[in-house]
Scaffold this motif. Structure first.
Motif, PDB file in Angstrom:
ATOM      1  N   LYS B 129      61.562 163.498  61.798  1.00  0.00           N
ATOM      2  CA  LYS B 129      61.208 162.895  60.507  1.00  0.00           C
ATOM      3  C   LYS B 129      60.136 161.820  60.678  1.00  0.00           C
ATOM      4  O   LYS B 129      59.336 161.573  59.774  1.00  0.00           O
ATOM      5  CB  LYS B 129      62.458 162.325  59.832  1.00  0.00           C
ATOM      6  CG  LYS B 129      63.362 163.426  59.294  1.00  0.00           C
ATOM      7  CD  LYS B 129      64.749 162.927  58.991  1.00  0.00           C
ATOM      8  CE  LYS B 129      64.850 162.361  57.595  1.00  0.00           C
ATOM      9  NZ  LYS B 129      66.256 161.998  57.284  1.00  0.00           N
ATOM     10  N   LEU B 130      60.142 161.206  61.841  1.00  0.00           N
ATOM     11  CA  LEU B 130      59.129 160.193  62.132  1.00  0.00           C
ATOM     12  C   LEU B 130      57.731 160.807  62.107  1.00  0.00           C
ATOM     13  O   LEU B 130      56.750 160.125  61.824  1.00  0.00           O
ATOM     14  CB  LEU B 130      59.413 159.592  63.509  1.00  0.00           C
ATOM     15  CG  LEU B 130      58.757 158.278  63.889  1.00  0.00           C
ATOM     16  CD1 LEU B 130      59.081 157.218  62.864  1.00  0.00           C
ATOM     17  CD2 LEU B 130      59.231 157.845  65.255  1.00  0.00           C
ATOM     18  N   GLY B 131      57.651 162.109  62.390  1.00  0.00           N
ATOM     19  CA  GLY B 131      56.347 162.757  62.480  1.00  0.00           C
ATOM     20  C   GLY B 131      55.661 162.937  61.139  1.00  0.00           C
ATOM     21  O   GLY B 131      54.444 163.065  61.073  1.00  0.00           O
ATOM     22  N   ALA B 132      56.425 162.952  60.041  1.00  0.00           N
ATOM     23  CA  ALA B 132      55.822 163.198  58.730  1.00  0.00           C
ATOM     24  C   ALA B 132      54.954 162.018  58.315  1.00  0.00           C
ATOM     25  O   ALA B 132      55.311 160.868  58.547  1.00  0.00           O
ATOM     26  CB  ALA B 132      56.918 163.426  57.697  1.00  0.00           C
ATOM     27  N   THR B 133      53.813 162.319  57.717  1.00  0.00           N
ATOM     28  CA  THR B 133      52.905 161.241  57.304  1.00  0.00           C
ATOM     29  C   THR B 133      53.064 160.957  55.813  1.00  0.00           C
ATOM     30  O   THR B 133      53.688 161.732  55.079  1.00  0.00           O
ATOM     31  CB  THR B 133      51.437 161.628  57.578  1.00  0.00           C
ATOM     32  OG1 THR B 133      51.228 162.926  57.042  1.00  0.00           O
ATOM     33  CG2 THR B 133      51.133 161.623  59.053  1.00  0.00           C
TER      34      THR B 133
END
Lengths: 326, 327
Positions: B129-133
């Protein structure tokens, strides 16, 4: 030896403003170290900002108590920015060096005689309570039960401090369950990885440093509301006491810092009552009662080492995390 | 997992990516990334000195070369993790010089690391989820108002679970990333990079330390990136893999680009492979370094190798003198 008296004094420590102050400072340090991985060794400096910001605003500038609180918070924000801008781009260890030095610089500036009319130098500041006490909603009288019996002037800073502590805990909880907290925890694990995912790591670290710094400063402020401001309180040892409280409770937890601070001060109060009593009845023949007061700090140091070695996740920390401590 | 362990299917390679003869710095028909005169020195050592490099769009490009050739340094420079002494480079026509790493990632060029950077004390799902911008809840004040980000967060979680399923990590979603094996971390890092919907994926040694079964599924994943219209640039040492999946190969040595071309052509320059990738590890190195024993003691294979090395040395000298002339 009056054991009941010792227990009563120990229990009373739970609601002492200094306990609430340490709980707040530990919550702030949890934001720094537990969640963001920032090695802040200048907790005492942040607390001094809150305390002196409040006292100086009232005494020198005649500010109302609520404005003085905001000034204390603003001082902590400035302190965080000054520390963070040069160091947050560097590796974590540098922040530790700079914060410990900056906290000492701040303490020595408050201690020096050069600013005596404003800072009170070695005497510290007192006599700024009038306006804050005038805002006390409690009618005069004595309230409470058992060891927790105080009059309205003693209750007011305690209640105010507890409300601030509750707000701080709520704030940290709300932040850490959100996507913002996810980024913050990611930075703790590996900031390059988070940077590679398009997050402005410097900005997040700065936000965390400011938020944690404000909470630390509010801790110093709560202590100032309950007692007076003394530069001797803001020595480096205070920083390590807060670290002990944080690591005892659990660095990456919401309630751990609060629990840690309570246990820290309860044990301190218990030993400071018990050890002299033991000396008096001759159970510790190798110590004078003054030396026995120092012994508890030796015990704090030993406890800190034992926690870090055998229980690095703290009392409330997740045991699963322990498996993966780097 | 069984569906993954099928025999490697060879795919059609993208061709016609370049204009003119393949040579170092050849122009591409549709470059996504163009670098010019990028130079990075560490004290007296020139780690990277790239005259001109174009990375073709919608293709899989391999960056190969011996240890210390400057591949990872070039990666760091292109993604903003390091700043070159001079040079400029453009991504989709936009200059990236002195653009910080996080902005490069937001523009659509994400990278992975040679040493995997799984965020250990976060769950696998949180890693994803951290990867989503563009998350509203990642702004400080926005994070305090859950009604602003709840819905978006749920969408991100759904997408993360889909990707985790594709990478066979869905069973691990709620475990700490620190509990993953080395190969699973590679998968997680690749999946996490995809969360930002990148246009260029840069993989630094995706196969290092991965067992053969997992290699196969990683290969498939890299193919599928291309199928979905992404451009892939990867650093790799495994020549079989490079031959298998790359549409274009760039060879680096001592910071420079020494050869470029479609894999078959570059591979045919056997000198490149022998010298840079150690095709003859079993042959006495004395042969290559010139400390040759008396005539007649060498095997025919070694003699062949000596010839190749000589030819290759000549080729390098020619290339170097050509570059100096151009300067």
């Amino acid at each position: 030896m009056n054991f009941l008296q010792i227990l009563s004094n120990t229990a009373a420590q739970i609601l002492d403003p200094i306990t609430i102050a340490y709980a707040l400072a530990a919550v702030g340090l949890a934001v720094h170290f537990g969640f963001t991985g920032l090695l802040n060794m200048g907790v005492a400096g942040f607390m001094a900002m809150g305390a002196y910001g409040y006292a100086i605003s009232v005494l020198t500038f005649g500010a109302p108590w609520w404005l003085a609180i905001l000034v204390g918070i603003a001082a902590a924000v400035v302190f965080a920015l000054v520390l963070g801008i040069p160091t947050l781009r560097l590796r974590g260890d540098y922040l530790a060096i700079v914060t410990i030095a900056a906290a000492e610089v701040a303490r020595l500036l408050f201690l020096t005689g050069a600013f005596d009319p404003v800072t009170g130098s070695a005497d510290g500041l007192s006599g700024y309570h009038t306006d804050f006490r005038a805002a006390n909603p409690l009618p005069p009288g004595t309230y409470g039960f058992g060891p927790w019996q105080y009059n309205e002037t003693q209750w007011w800073p305690r209640i105010f401090g507890l409300v601030l502590l509750a707000l701080a805990v709520l704030l940290v909880w709300a932040l850490m369950r959100s996507p913002w907290g996810r980024v913050i925890k990611g930075i703790r694990e590996d900031e390059d990885a988070v940077r590679a995912l398009g997050k402005n790591v410097f900005s997040y670290k700065m936000q965390a440093l400011v938020v944690g710094g404000i909470i630390c400063a509010v801790g110093g402020l709560v202590n100032a509301l309950g007692a007076n401001v003394n530069p001797g309180n803001f020595m480096t040892s205070q920083t390590f006491f807060v670290w002990t409280a944080l690591l005892l409770g659990g660095a990456a937890t919401i309630f751990g810092p609060v629990l840690g601070a309570v246990i820290f001060w309860v044990v301190q109060a218990f030993l400071s009552n018990l050890l002299p009593a033991l000396v008096n009845i001759g159970w510790l023949p190798f110590l004078t009662s003054e030396q026995s007061q120092m012994l508890r700090f030796v015990l704090v140091g030993a406890a800190l080492m034992l926690i870090v070695v055998f229980m690095p996740q703290g009392l409330l920390g997740n045991k699963k995390e322990l498996t993966f401590v780097k | 997992m069984s569906s993954d362990v099928t025999a490697p299917v060879s795919r059609a390679k993208s061709t016609g990516l370049h204009k003119g003869e393949p040579r170092p710095g050849v122009e591409k028909v549709d470059p996504i990334l163009v670098a010019d005169h990028v130079r990075r020195t560490f004290g007296g050592l020139t780690a990277v000195d790239v005259e001109h490099l174009e990375i073709p769009r919608h293709a899989i490009t391999a960056l190969i070369g011996p240890n210390g050739a400057g591949k990872t340094t070039l990666f760091n420079l292109l993604t903003g993790f390091d700043v070159p002494n001079e040079g400029e480079w453009r991504f989709n026509g936009k200059s990236l010089a002195r653009v910080p790493a996080f902005k490069v990632a937001r523009m659509g060029a994400v990278r992975t690391f040679q040493l995997t950077k799984a965020l250990g004390r976060l769950t696998v799902l949180d890693n994803m989820k951290l990867g989503a911008t563009g998350q509203r809840g990642e702004r400080f004040f926005g994070s305090l108002l859950p009604f602003l980000w709840r819905k978006q967060d749920a969408e991100i979680e759904e997408r993360a679970m889909e990707l985790l399923q594709r990478f066979k990590l869905d069973a691990k979603a709620h475990d700490y990333a620190a509990s993953l094996s080395g190969g699973q971390r590679k998968l997680l890092e690749m999946a996490r990079a995809l969360m930002s919907r990148p246009t260029l994926v840069m993989l630094d040694e995706p196969m290092a330390g991965v067992n053969p079964a997992l290699t196969q599924s990683l290969l498939e994943h890299i193919f599928s990136l291309k199928d979905e219209g992404m451009t892939v640039l990867f650093v790799e040492h495994d020549m079989h893999m490079v031959r298998h999946i790359a549409d274009w190969v760039v060879v680096m040595a001592e910071g420079r680009i020494v050869a470029e071309g479609p894999p078959d052509t570059v591979m045919r320059e056997r000198a490149v492979i022998d010298a840079y990738l150690g095709g003859h590890q079993d042959v006495d190195l004395g042969v290559v370094t010139g400390r040759v024993a008396a005539e007649g003691e060498l095997s025919s294979e070694a003699l062949e190798l000596v010839e190749e090395v000589k030819a290759f040395d000549a080729a390098i000298e020619a290339a170097e003198s050509r570059q100096e002339e151009e300067r």
